[in-house]
Design an enzyme around this catalytic site. Structure first.
Site, short mmCIF file in Angstrom:
data_model
loop_
_atom_site.label_atom_id
_atom_site.label_comp_id
_atom_site.label_asym_id
_atom_site.label_seq_id
_atom_site.Cartn_x
_atom_site.Cartn_y
_atom_site.Cartn_z
N TYR B 226 0.84 -1.19 0.00
CA TYR B 226 0.00 0.00 0.00
C TYR B 226 0.88 1.24 0.00
O TYR B 226 1.89 1.28 0.70
CB TYR B 226 -0.89 0.03 1.25
CG TYR B 226 -1.87 -1.11 1.34
CD1 TYR B 226 -1.44 -2.39 1.67
CD2 TYR B 226 -3.22 -0.92 1.11
CE1 TYR B 226 -2.34 -3.43 1.75
CE2 TYR B 226 -4.12 -1.96 1.20
CZ TYR B 226 -3.67 -3.22 1.52
OH TYR B 226 -4.56 -4.25 1.59
N HIS B 234 -5.91 1.93 -1.34
CA HIS B 234 -5.96 0.57 -1.89
C HIS B 234 -4.52 0.14 -2.17
O HIS B 234 -3.65 0.98 -2.36
CB HIS B 234 -6.74 0.57 -3.20
CG HIS B 234 -8.21 0.62 -3.01
ND1 HIS B 234 -8.90 -0.36 -2.34
CD2 HIS B 234 -9.13 1.54 -3.37
CE1 HIS B 234 -10.18 -0.05 -2.31
NE2 HIS B 234 -10.35 1.11 -2.93
N LYS B 265 -3.93 -3.77 -9.76
CA LYS B 265 -2.63 -3.67 -9.11
C LYS B 265 -1.58 -4.09 -10.12
O LYS B 265 -1.90 -4.64 -11.17
CB LYS B 265 -2.56 -4.62 -7.90
CG LYS B 265 -3.52 -4.24 -6.82
CD LYS B 265 -3.54 -5.24 -5.75
CE LYS B 265 -4.71 -5.07 -4.81
NZ LYS B 265 -5.74 -4.13 -5.20
#
EC number: 4.6.1.16
Lengths: 155, 294
Positions: B226, B234, B265
């Site tokens: 993070y 997020h 991600k």
């Protein structure tokens, strides 16, 4: 087949895939003494990668100009790999250390060179390579690999 | 500098867990707050409720730390690791525990005080309410027959009930308490050595750049990374640490990259490049993989 033939076949598959499936132009191979293997570079039909921070700057600039900024395609590096290969971080680091951010092509500078939204273009951009992973059925899948911590795009 | 700020965090090593050294736990809530605030380490809450041990949605103290997190805290001088089992046996085998028993009694007395204060507060609140109500009642019932007034005496109108007699308070036993830590019993110890995990340089690099990590199993990696406290952000990356010459199957890179992209991600992997000379520190190299979209 000798190892070089294997490698040539691998590179050939990726070259063909880029040219005929993804409509890349000006595709070349690049050999260098300190590179673990042959790289490919070329020009995709449209821009492939926009950094998320660059996107923000572009939107800001477009708001100011009240006009769209055309995003022309950029030359990209491609590293052909077979899916069954195993590479160590040392090998990836060697590839990144051997290359410049931009493939060896002549690109004309344009007048907006210092605008904040141009900071991710040309030689100033971070090093990135397209991993072209070839499977046995000659499917090729493409993944970006960036040198260093690069935050993800908001797809 | 106050006494509070130099107090080292106590990390308890207890037997068990998959690593050879055991598990690393922190029991003191102040310490948990401190490592999150000052060291960028969230750790994982592992404590469940004794009366409902199967519920695992809401977990509490203690928090469990990874070996690399422990090592980071110990190296920075913020914490020490205590061999919990040995220290407790040692402390309990000593002939007298007067000080410990005294400290427990003190805690029970202060708990009793807290209960009493709370009780008196509630009582006073009710008394005020009663008074208000009575005032209203009387003003409304001025015209009523006198017989109605009997209510007041029946329900103890003059609100404040008689306080407990002195005698009653003395005979009542002190409340039972469950201390969150046994710090009073074992005190502060010198601390034991912690092994250096292979992922330490990778983890330290992320931590030094202000990234927070949580276990990455839900995204198929070693860490979720993070850009700040996970309460606010997020995760940007799912991350794996490797050895500098460790061979990574391309299939792993491709599948992790693909999964990462699916959850917005990018797949981060890295390793420490060994230093060329023994005096230098190694340099951590990191690479991010995401789907190219073609």
């Amino acid at each position: 087949m000798a190892p070089t033939q294997h490698m040539d076949a691998l590179v050939r598959i990726v070259l063909n895939n880029l040219e005929y499936q993804h409509d890349w132009t000006q595709i070349n191979t690049h050999t260098q003494r300190d590179l673990p293997r042959k790289l490919i570079y070329g020009l995709p039909p449209k821009r492939l990668y926009v950094h998320p921070d660059e996107q923000v700057e572009i939107i800001k600039a477009e708001k100011e100009r009240k006009d769209r900024i055309p995003q022309e395609a950029e030359y990209e590096w491609v590293l052909p790999l077979h899916l069954s290969e195993k590479w160590s971080p040392a090998q990836f680091a060697a590839v990144f250390d051997a290359i410049k951010a931009l493939p060896p092509v002549d690109i004309e500078d344009d007048e907006d060179g210092d605008a904040p939204w141009r900071a991710w273009r040309g030689p100033k951009r971070g090093k990135r390579i397209l991993l072209a992973t070839v499977q046995d059925d000659s499917t090729v899948t493409y993944y970006w690999i960036h040198d260093g911590l690069v935050k993800p795009r908001q797809n | 500098m106050t006494q509070e700020s130099v107090k080292k965090i106590r990390i308890s090593r207890v037997p068990g867990g998959k690593a050879a050294g055991g598990r690393y736990l922190v029991f003191d809530i102040e310490d948990v707050i401190s490592i999150r605030r000052n060291n960028g380490i969230c750790a994982v809450l592992t404590g469940t409720m004794p009366q409902n041990p199967t519920q695992n949605l809401f977990l509490g103290l203690p928090v469990e730390l990874r070996v690399e997190e422990v090592r980071l805290l110990v190296d920075s001088g913020a914490a020490y690791v205590a061999e919990e089992l040995a220290e407790h046996l040692d402390a309990l085998n000593k002939p007298n525990h007067e000080a410990y028993i005294d400290s427990l009694r003190e805690k029970r007395v202060s708990a009793q005080k807290a209960f009493d204060e709370e009780k008196n507060r509630v009582r006073a609140m009710h008394a005020d309410k009663m008074k208000d109500k009575r005032k209203k009642d009387t003003s409304a019932s001025i015209a009523q027959p006198a017989g109605e007034g009997g209510d007041d005496s029946l329900f103890g109108g003059d609100a404040v009930p008689a306080p407990h007699t002195k005698k009653e308070e003395e005979t009542k036993p002190l409340p039972a308490i469950t201390p969150a830590t046994s710090a009073q019993l074992v005190g502060v110890s010198a601390g034991v050595d912690v092994p250096i995990p292979p992922a330490l340089p990778f983890y330290r690099h992320l931590n030094s750049k202000g990234y927070y990590t949580t276990p990455g199993l839900r995204f198929g990696g070693d860490y979720s990374v993070y850009p700040g406290d996970p309460f606010r952000y997020h995760a940007h990356y799912l991350a794996n640490a490797y050895g500098w010459n460790e061979k990574i199957p391309m299939l792993d890179v491709v599948t992790s990259g693909r999964l990462g992209t699916a959850v917005k991600k990018s797949f981060l992997f890295g390793a420490e490049q060994p230093a060329s000379t023994p005096e230098e520190d190694g340099r951590v190299r990191m690479f991010c993989v995401e789907w190219a979209g073609m």
